[in-house]
Design an enzyme around this catalytic site. Structure first.
Site, PDB file in Angstrom:
ATOM      1  CB  THR A 244     -48.013 -53.048  36.362  1.00 43.01           C
ATOM      2  OG1 THR A 244     -46.740 -52.285  36.318  1.00 43.01           O
ATOM      3  CG2 THR A 244     -49.152 -51.957  36.474  1.00 43.01           C
TER       4      THR A 244
ATOM      5  CG  MET B 136     -46.613 -44.786  50.231  1.00 43.93           C
ATOM      6  SD  MET B 136     -45.876 -43.351  50.575  1.00 43.93           S
ATOM      7  CE  MET B 136     -45.176 -43.591  52.378  1.00 43.93           C
TER       8      MET B 136
ATOM      9  CB  THR C  67     -38.617 -53.372  35.947  1.00 42.65           C
ATOM     10  OG1 THR C  67     -38.236 -53.810  37.391  1.00 42.65           O
ATOM     11  CG2 THR C  67     -37.705 -54.284  35.245  1.00 42.65           C
TER      12      THR C  67
ATOM     13  CB  CYS D 173     -58.611 -36.884  -1.025  1.00 44.19           C
ATOM     14  SG  CYS D 173     -59.541 -37.698   0.290  1.00 44.19           S
TER      15      CYS D 173
ATOM     16  CD  GLU E 113     -58.177 -34.450   1.457  1.00 39.22           C
ATOM     17  OE1 GLU E 113     -56.903 -34.847   1.380  1.00 39.22           O
ATOM     18  OE2 GLU E 113     -58.753 -35.287   2.449  1.00 39.22           O
TER      19      GLU E 113
ATOM     20  CG  HIS F  54     -59.977 -39.695   3.494  1.00 41.74           C
ATOM     21  ND1 HIS F  54     -58.908 -39.902   2.921  1.00 41.74           N
ATOM     22  CD2 HIS F  54     -60.282 -40.515   4.353  1.00 41.74           C
ATOM     23  CE1 HIS F  54     -58.741 -41.319   3.224  1.00 41.74           C
ATOM     24  NE2 HIS F  54     -59.777 -41.796   3.980  1.00 41.74           N
TER      25      HIS F  54
END
Length: 371
Positions: free
Chosen positions: A199, A166, A308, A87, A55, A53
Site C-alpha cells: 500500500t 479500479m 492481501t 485514586c 476521581e 485521574h
C-alpha cells in the site's frame, strides 16, 4: 439494591469518560461522578496520561462535599503509585462513604486491590453497575491487559459490488466527504494504524489524522497527537521519501534478516524504529506482530491495508471489529477486491454479525464482528 438514581449517575460517569476518547492513550478512558443523593457535587474525566485521574478531578470539584458522598467510577480506582498517586487513597482521604465501580481494572498492578483498599477503609463498594457499557469504553485496554494484544479494527471502503479500487488502482474517492470525516475520527481514537508496504508503494498514504477534516468533535484535548504508524515491510522497501515517514513516529516490522540491510539502516537513520519478526509464506506473522504492538502499549489498532494483508487478518480470525464504509456505486467486475480470501465452497464462507448500521452522508457504515 441499585436505584435508578445510581444508574443515572453511572451513565453520567460513562458519558464523561467518552470525552477522553481522543486523548488518554495509553491510559484507559475513565469518568467519575460524586453525588449526595440526587445532587452531583463533583465530576471529572481523565484527559491525558500523566495528568489527574477522573476521581481526583471529581474530588477537587466536590471539595468538602465529598465527605459522606457516593462516588461512581467507570473503572476500579487505582491502588498503586505510577505517574500519579493512587485514586483509591484519594477517595479514602476525602471521606467518601460509598463507591460504585462499573468494572474491575484488569491491570495486574490493580486487579481488585483498589476495591480491597476501599473496603478495608470501611467504604461500601458495589461492583458491576453498567459493566458492559464501561467495558465498551476501553476494549483495547481490556484486551491488552488480558491477552497482551491490542483490539483490532479493520477498516474498508468499498462499492456495492465489493471493490476497493479500479483495476488500475484508482480509488479516490469511493466514499463521500462525511464517510471520510468519520474515518478521520476513527483514526483519532486509534493508538496505531497498520498498513503493508504494498500500500505504501502503490498509494503513498500519510495515514495521519487530518484534524481539519474531522468536523466538530468538541472533546479532543490533545490535537497534536498522531497515532503510531506501522508498516509490515519484510525487506525494508519503504522509500525514504514516503509520505508515511513524514513527522516521525513510525514503526516498521521487517524480517530479522533485513535489519542489517542497507535499506533498513537508511530508514533507521531517518528515526524509524525497526523490529524483526517472523514471516510466513503468506506474509508477516501477525500473531508475533500483535504481541509486539501490545508490548509497545498499543491498545487500539486500526488496519488500513490492501487486500492481501486484510485477507490474512480475516483468515486468521484476528479482527475484533470490521468497519465497512459502503458507497452506493458499482466499480465493475475488474475492480480490486476488499480482501484476498481463496474460498471455494459455501462451507468456507466467513460469517459476520452486524453490531451497528448507520447512514454516513450518502454512504452506509457497518460495524461487524465475527459470528
Amino acid at each position: 439494591m441499585i436505584a435508578d438514581r445510581d444508574r443515572a449517575m453511572m451513565a453520567r460517569a460513562i458519558h464523561l469518560a467518552w470525552r477522553g476518547r481522543y486523548s488518554t492513550h495509553p491510559n484507559p478512558r475513565v469518568g467519575c461522578v460524586i453525588a449526595k443523593g440526587n445532587r452531583i457535587v463533583g465530576e471529572g474525566w481523565h484527559e491525558r496520561a500523566g495528568e489527574a485521574h477522573a476521581e481526583v478531578r471529581a474530588l477537587s470539584q466536590a471539595g468538602q462535599d465529598a465527605r459522606g458522598a457516593t462516588a461512581y467510577v467507570t473503572l476500579e480506582p487505582c491502588s498503586h503509585y505510577g505517574r500519579t498517586p493512587p485514586c483509591a487513597r484519594a477517595l479514602i482521604d476525602a471521606g467518601v462513604a460509598q463507591v460504585f465501580a462499573a468494572t474491575k481494572d484488569p491491570n495486574p498492578s490493580v486487579s481488585g486491590r483498589g476495591l480491597d483498599m476501599l473496603r478495608d477503609a470501611g467504604i461500601k463498594v458495589t461492583e458491576g453497575l453498567m459493566a458492559d457499557e464501561a467495558v465498551r469504553l476501553n476494549p483495547g485496554f481490556m484486551k491488552r491487559m488480558n491477552t497482551g494484544r491490542p483490539w483490532v479494527r479493520l477498516k474498508m471502503a468499498a462499492s456495492l459490488d465489493g471493490r476497493t479500487a479500479m483495476a488500475s488502482g484508482e480509488s479516490q474517492w469511493i466514499t463521500g466527504t462525511e464517510a471520510r470525516r468519520d474515518v478521520q475520527r476513527l483514526r483519532a481514537i486509534s493508538d496505531a494504524i497498520l498498513t503493508g508496504v504494498g500500500t505504501v508503494l502503490a498509494d503513498d498514504p500519510s495515514l495521519t489524522v487530518r484534524r481539519d477534516e474531522m468536523g466538530e468533535i468538541g472533546d479532543a484535548t490533545d490535537p497534536s497527537r498522531q497515532p503510531l504508524r506501522v508498516i509490515a515491510d519484510r525487506d525494508a522497501r519503504t522509500p525514504a521519501t514516503a509520505r508515511i515517514l513524514q513527522g516521525g513516529n513510525v514503526q516498521v516490522f521487517c524480517a530479522s534478516s533485513a535489519l542489517a540491510s542497507a535499506p533498513a539502516q537508511d530508514l533507521a537513520a531517518l528515526g524509524v524504529s525497526l523490529t524483526g519478526v517472523a514471516w510466513k509464506d503468506n506474509g508477516v506473522d501477525l500473531a508475533e506482530l500483535l504481541d509486539a504492538l501490545g508490548e509497545l502499549g498499543i491498545n487500539e489498532l486500526l488496519v488500513e491495508a490492501g487486500p492481501t494483508l486484510a485477507g490474512t487478518f480475516i483468515r486468521e480470525n484476528l479482527v475484533d471489529e470490521l468497519w465497512l464504509y459502503q458507497a452506493p456505486v458499482f466499480l465493475g467486475s475488474t475492480g480490486r477486491p476488499t480482501a484476498h480470501l481463496p474460498l471455494e465452497t459455501m462451507a468456507d464462507k466467513v460469517q459476520w454479525k452486524v453490531l451497528d448500521r448507520r447512514q454516513v452522508g450518502e454512504d452506509q457504515r457497518l460495524i461487524l464482528a465475527r459470528s
